[in-house]
Design an enzyme around this catalytic site. Structure first.
Site, mmCIF file in Angstrom:
data_model
loop_
_atom_site.group_PDB
_atom_site.id
_atom_site.type_symbol
_atom_site.label_atom_id
_atom_site.label_comp_id
_atom_site.label_asym_id
_atom_site.label_seq_id
_atom_site.Cartn_x
_atom_site.Cartn_y
_atom_site.Cartn_z
ATOM 1 N N GLN A 108 -12.985 -12.279 23.621
ATOM 2 C CA GLN A 108 -12.572 -12.404 25.020
ATOM 3 C C GLN A 108 -13.665 -13.151 25.779
ATOM 4 O O GLN A 108 -14.848 -12.883 25.609
ATOM 5 C CB GLN A 108 -12.356 -11.029 25.659
ATOM 6 C CG GLN A 108 -11.230 -10.203 25.035
ATOM 7 C CD GLN A 108 -9.841 -10.616 25.508
ATOM 8 O OE1 GLN A 108 -9.658 -11.675 26.103
ATOM 9 N NE2 GLN A 108 -8.854 -9.788 25.212
ATOM 10 N N HIS A 136 11.726 -13.688 24.047
ATOM 11 C CA HIS A 136 11.971 -15.038 24.586
ATOM 12 C C HIS A 136 13.091 -15.648 23.755
ATOM 13 O O HIS A 136 12.855 -16.066 22.617
ATOM 14 C CB HIS A 136 10.688 -15.874 24.468
ATOM 15 C CG HIS A 136 10.761 -17.212 25.124
ATOM 16 N ND1 HIS A 136 9.688 -18.077 25.169
ATOM 17 C CD2 HIS A 136 11.770 -17.845 25.768
ATOM 18 C CE1 HIS A 136 10.031 -19.176 25.818
ATOM 19 N NE2 HIS A 136 11.287 -19.063 26.175
ATOM 20 N N ASP A 137 14.299 -15.685 24.311
ATOM 21 C CA ASP A 137 15.450 -16.186 23.556
ATOM 22 C C ASP A 137 16.560 -16.439 24.578
ATOM 23 O O ASP A 137 16.308 -16.392 25.786
ATOM 24 C CB ASP A 137 15.862 -15.130 22.506
ATOM 25 C CG ASP A 137 16.484 -15.754 21.261
ATOM 26 O OD1 ASP A 137 17.388 -16.607 21.422
ATOM 27 O OD2 ASP A 137 16.078 -15.399 20.143
ATOM 28 N N ASN A 197 21.589 -13.584 26.393
ATOM 29 C CA ASN A 197 22.359 -12.524 25.748
ATOM 30 C C ASN A 197 21.531 -11.813 24.668
ATOM 31 O O ASN A 197 21.552 -10.583 24.563
ATOM 32 C CB ASN A 197 23.630 -13.131 25.141
ATOM 33 C CG ASN A 197 24.517 -12.064 24.541
ATOM 34 O OD1 ASN A 197 24.928 -11.129 25.216
ATOM 35 N ND2 ASN A 197 24.784 -12.182 23.250
ATOM 36 N N LYS A 213 7.173 -9.389 23.835
ATOM 37 C CA LYS A 213 7.319 -10.673 24.560
ATOM 38 C C LYS A 213 8.593 -11.397 24.169
ATOM 39 O O LYS A 213 8.564 -12.525 23.668
ATOM 40 C CB LYS A 213 6.105 -11.576 24.315
ATOM 41 C CG LYS A 213 4.767 -10.952 24.685
ATOM 42 C CD LYS A 213 3.627 -11.966 24.524
ATOM 43 C CE LYS A 213 2.284 -11.391 24.875
ATOM 44 N NZ LYS A 213 1.761 -10.403 23.918
ATOM 45 N N LYS A 221 -0.078 0.649 23.345
ATOM 46 C CA LYS A 221 0.603 -0.656 23.289
ATOM 47 C C LYS A 221 0.861 -1.012 21.825
ATOM 48 O O LYS A 221 -0.073 -1.102 21.032
ATOM 49 C CB LYS A 221 -0.241 -1.739 23.954
ATOM 50 C CG LYS A 221 0.412 -3.114 23.893
ATOM 51 C CD LYS A 221 -0.365 -4.129 24.713
ATOM 52 C CE LYS A 221 -1.399 -4.902 23.948
ATOM 53 N NZ LYS A 221 -0.848 -5.847 22.957
ATOM 54 N N ARG A 267 -10.245 -3.218 21.357
ATOM 55 C CA ARG A 267 -11.421 -2.907 20.540
ATOM 56 C C ARG A 267 -12.434 -1.946 21.159
ATOM 57 O O ARG A 267 -13.035 -1.156 20.418
ATOM 58 C CB ARG A 267 -12.075 -4.212 20.083
ATOM 59 C CG ARG A 267 -11.233 -4.892 19.011
ATOM 60 C CD ARG A 267 -11.530 -6.351 18.874
ATOM 61 N NE ARG A 267 -11.055 -7.111 20.027
ATOM 62 C CZ ARG A 267 -11.159 -8.427 20.145
ATOM 63 N NH1 ARG A 267 -11.736 -9.134 19.198
ATOM 64 N NH2 ARG A 267 -10.686 -9.033 21.219
ATOM 65 N N ASP A 293 5.087 -4.374 23.282
ATOM 66 C CA ASP A 293 4.613 -5.712 23.678
ATOM 67 C C ASP A 293 5.159 -6.746 22.689
ATOM 68 O O ASP A 293 4.426 -7.265 21.860
ATOM 69 C CB ASP A 293 3.078 -5.683 23.698
ATOM 70 C CG ASP A 293 2.452 -7.024 24.046
ATOM 71 O OD1 ASP A 293 3.134 -7.873 24.653
ATOM 72 O OD2 ASP A 293 1.272 -7.221 23.697
ATOM 73 N N THR A 299 -2.603 -16.803 27.923
ATOM 74 C CA THR A 299 -3.977 -17.197 28.289
ATOM 75 C C THR A 299 -4.616 -18.076 27.215
ATOM 76 O O THR A 299 -5.665 -18.670 27.448
ATOM 77 C CB THR A 299 -4.865 -15.962 28.528
ATOM 78 O OG1 THR A 299 -4.660 -15.053 27.449
ATOM 79 C CG2 THR A 299 -4.537 -15.290 29.835
#
Ligand code: C5P
Length: 233
Positions: A189, A64-65, A68, A62, A33, A210, A60, A119
């Site tokens: 976490q 977001h826009d 187009n 992500k 990743k 990790r 990864d 999250t």
């Protein structure tokens, strides 16, 4: 062809750091990743190098826009040869549909998954945005939107994997971080599952950072996780 379910998170600030780990990993046992940090440092050529070394890459970023722009970015990512990429479901239906169309058709196309609600966001954070819907319902709503737009699955907690799978038919990809083999340090976490627990809960792929990247013997760490995953099947 092997279909490794462990996605090792290359959370590094430079290609040289990532390379020290990648050299020790086996592409038949794990995928990689690449997130915003390494991608910003090392760029698309590094992603191509990983692929040339036999690794399948989950990009990864992500996206977001506007539809187009996201579609164009997805097309470029598909041309890079990545195995999987992701977008924010909060970009809305038209953005999701445009992204899905951009990755194309056929068995070789990249998988496209959605992030629902980060999250890191709690109910109070959503409230500041004017979103009052309970976070669990919002996650379900956004996963439904992604499923109807034809996406392949979601990034989610293993706890959510079972209930969310219904939005993606039989073959949905439930990609779950927050994985800690028994005895591993939790780090930051909070709610973690072991690889076996995650599989039993409906995960199809686990993101592991990790516990592999900080292991004294990363190859052995991947092997142990892969063996645990197999036993849980
Ligand atoms: O080191 P660790 O196993 O905690 O790394 C998990 C990876 O999964 C990191 O790249 C982290 O950003 C990512 N991630 C996460 N939780 C999410 C989404 C992504 O830990 N909800």
């Amino acid at each position: 062809m092997s279909d490794p379910r462990i996605l090792v998170a290359l959370d590094y600030p430079a290609a040289a750091d990532a390379d020290r780990l990648v050299e020790r990993l086996d592409p038949s046992l794990c995928r990689l990743k690449v997130g915003k940090e390494l991608f910003t440092a090392a760029g698309p050529r590094y992603v191509e190098q990983l692929a040339a070394r036999g690794f399948e890459v989950f990009l990864d970023l992500k996206f977001h826009d506007i539809p187009n722009t996201v579609a164009s970015a997805c097309r470029v990512a598909a041309d890079l040869g990545v195995w999987m990429l992701n977008v924010h479901a909060l970009g809305g239906r038209r953005m999701l549909e445009a992204a899905r169309e951009a990755v194309g058709e056929g068995a070789e196309r990249p998988r496209l998954i959605a992030v629902t609600v980060l999250t890191s966001m709690e109910q109070a954070d959503l409230g500041e945005l004017g979103i009052t819907e309970p976070v669990g319902e919002l996650v379900d709503r956004l996963a439904g939107l992604a499923g109807r737009a034809g996406l392949d699955g979601v990034v989610c907690s293993a706890r959510e994997a079972g209930p969310l799978a219904r939005h993606f038919g039989g073959g949905g990809l439930m990609v779950t971080p927050g994985i800690r083999p028994a005895g591993a340090a939790r780090g930051d976490q909070r709610r973690v599952m072991t690889p076996a627990e995650a599989r039993a809960a409906g995960s199809t792929h686990i993101v592991v950072g990790r516990p592999v990247t900080r292991a004294e013997d990363p190859a052995a760490a991947v092997e142990a996780i892969a063996a645990e995953w197999e036993r849980a099947g």
